[in-house]
Scaffold this motif. Structure first.
Motif, PDB file in Angstrom:
ATOM      1  N   CYS A 300      16.141  31.956 -47.965  1.00 54.65           N
ATOM      2  CA  CYS A 300      15.754  30.723 -47.289  1.00 54.65           C
ATOM      3  C   CYS A 300      15.693  30.987 -45.791  1.00 54.65           C
ATOM      4  CB  CYS A 300      16.742  29.600 -47.588  1.00 54.65           C
ATOM      5  SG  CYS A 300      16.244  28.013 -46.888  1.00 54.65           S
ATOM      6  N   PRO A 307      13.091  24.184 -43.791  1.00 60.90           N
ATOM      7  CA  PRO A 307      13.568  25.315 -44.593  1.00 60.90           C
ATOM      8  C   PRO A 307      12.516  25.735 -45.615  1.00 60.90           C
ATOM      9  CG  PRO A 307      14.585  23.280 -45.365  1.00 60.90           C
ATOM     10  CD  PRO A 307      13.709  22.905 -44.200  1.00 60.90           C
ATOM     11  N   ARG A 413      19.376  24.322 -45.719  1.00 59.67           N
ATOM     12  CA  ARG A 413      18.998  25.403 -46.633  1.00 59.67           C
ATOM     13  C   ARG A 413      19.556  25.127 -48.036  1.00 59.67           C
ATOM     14  NH1 ARG A 413      17.883  30.083 -42.925  1.00 59.67           N
ATOM     15  NH2 ARG A 413      18.773  29.535 -40.912  1.00 59.67           N
TER      16      ARG A 413
END
Length: 456
Positions: A300, A307, A413
């Motif tokens: 990520c 993200p 994330r």
């Protein structure tokens, strides 16, 4: 030589002036970047970036007396572009759009013109590269346009200025700045002097009349906008259109923005009818990934405020030559070599006699340190021929001693991973404590690469 004219040498990279040729530019330290140009002495310094087109002197204003409204921004209704611009087009702003030939710069701006004219805004599209018929063919592919879009094929900047003052559009597109010329500058179109002076005139128009100006800029072979670096300093926003013409996905990246965050990206897909928005790039980038192959890991990365989950692929094989080959696509080559050296020293993997190929799927380019741990585990997975569970997300920065350092925006994330159905997340131990108990996804904190290797 005609009276009032003299010869100067300009650096093509940064615009540094010199009365004689120099091998190395004192400004940017580039070699062999000076070109000779004939300059009008009377016109030199005549234009300024913040001057007024009316000729009136500007008076100082108290800061507290200036009123602004955030809703003054013009929405393009193209959400990916609005995101990169910081919420829409600011009236009176100047935006530079750069990118490789054929990447879709003109197509995107023509789609912006279609959206704005459909909402009643008057737009002037100035082309110095295409005829009216060629623009019509491209516009026909995109869709229907109304009478609010005006086309002009012209390269003389004074003629363009007079048309703008007569028509008074809300937005002007200049395609491209390298084809425009100012009669007061004797050098050829596309030269350092012409690009700088032309941008100065357009800046006067934008600030003096409150018109938003979009400028298309050609790029050099190393990917930067052609012309002096001062061009990027003068404009309010710099956007780069990235991607390969053989790949359908395009990345619009903001590298400078006075009205929003930098490094924000928008993702587009090139189709027959133009560029289409990709509103969930993580899901698109992970489509079709293998589920039972070694050497793949999902990481990520945060681009601006977004993200993005993307797959890293690694292939490690025994070399047939004395010197092992290392190749990386989408990731910095030197960073990959550094991470492999860390694996050699701190984890005891013998990679000195192995070829290594690391690829970022989907044609993306990422440089964030948070993808380090994903690169490391993908290499380990390929080396040991061990499959990483497809439902595990990985992120974290790796140091030279093999430690896994904390990263910013860890919560966004993890939230993105949970939304896409991931069940576990290997992440820095420093980030786990603040997120524990907030999400259903299993958070696995690691302090170094050895602990991370034991988790796959």
């Amino acid at each position: 030589m005609a009276k009032g004219k003299k010869t100067l040498f300009f650096c093509q990279n940064c615009g540094y002036e010199s009365p004689k040729w120099l091998g190395q530019c004192p400004g940017c330290r580039e070699w062999n970047s000076f070109v000779e140009e004939t300059v009008s002495a009377t016109a030199k310094g005549k234009t300024t970036a913040s001057g007024s087109t009316t000729g009136k002197k500007n008076e100082p204003v108290i800061l507290a007396d200036i009123s602004i409204q955030e809703n003054d921004r013009i929405k393009t209704e193209i959400e990916e572009l609005d995101r990169v611009l910081g919420g829409g087009i600011v009236p009176g702003s100047m935006v530079l759009v750069g990118g490789d030939p054929g990447i879709g710069k003109s197509t995107l701006l023509l789609q912006v013109c279609r959206q704005l004219t459909g909402k009643g805004h008057k737009v002037l599209y100035v082309s110095g590269e295409e005829s009216l018929g060629q623009i019509k063919l491209r516009a026909k592919r995109i869709g229907e346009f109304n009478e609010n879009l005006l086309l002009l094929c012209e390269t003389n900047l004074e003629n363009i200025r007079s048309v703008i003052e007569k028509v008074k559009p809300e937005m002007v597109v200049i395609d491209s700045i390298q084809t425009m010329y100012n009669e007061e500058v004797s050098s050829a179109p596309g030269s350092v002097s012409q690009v700088r002076e032309s941008t100065g005139v357009l800046m006067q128009i934008a600030k003096g009349m409150g018109i938003s100006v979009f400028i298309v800029g050609h790029v050099t072979k190393d990917g930067s906008v052609a012309g002096p670096r001062v061009l990027e300093h003068m404009v309010d926003t710099v956007l780069y259109f990235e991607g390969d013409r053989q790949v359908i996905y395009r990345i619009l990246r903001g590298v400078k923005n006075r009205f929003g965050s930098t490094n924000e990206i928008g993702v587009f897909e090139m189709r027959e009818k133009g560029l289409m928005e990709v509103k969930n790039p993580s899901q698109v980038m992970l489509n079709g990934r293998p589920t039972d192959a070694s050497g793949t890991a999902v990481v990520c990365s945060v681009e601006g405020t977004r993200p993005i989950l993307i797959e890293i692929q690694a292939l490690v094989t025994r070399t047939n030559f004395g010197l092992p080959r290392r190749t990386s696509v989408g990731i910095d080559y030197n960073r990959v070599n550094l991470l492999m050296a860390v694996l050699e020293k701190r984890a005891g993997l013998h990679l000195g006699d192995c070829d290594a190929y690391v690829n970022l799927a989907g044609g993306m380019k990422l440089g964030e340190p948070a993808i380090d741990l994903g690169v490391v585990l993908a290499i380990v997975s390929s080396y040991k021929n061990q499959v990483i569970d497809e439902r595990i997300l990985i992120f974290g920065e790796v140091g030279l001693s093999g430690e896994v350092r904390g990263v910013s925006m860890a919560e966004s994330r993890v939230r993105e991973a949970e939304k896409l159905g991931f069940t576990s997340c290997i992440m820095p131990k420093a980030n786990v404590e603040s997120l524990q108990g907030k999400y259903e996804i299993k958070l696995i904190g690691v302090a170094n690469i050895k602990e991370a290797m034991n988790c796959i």
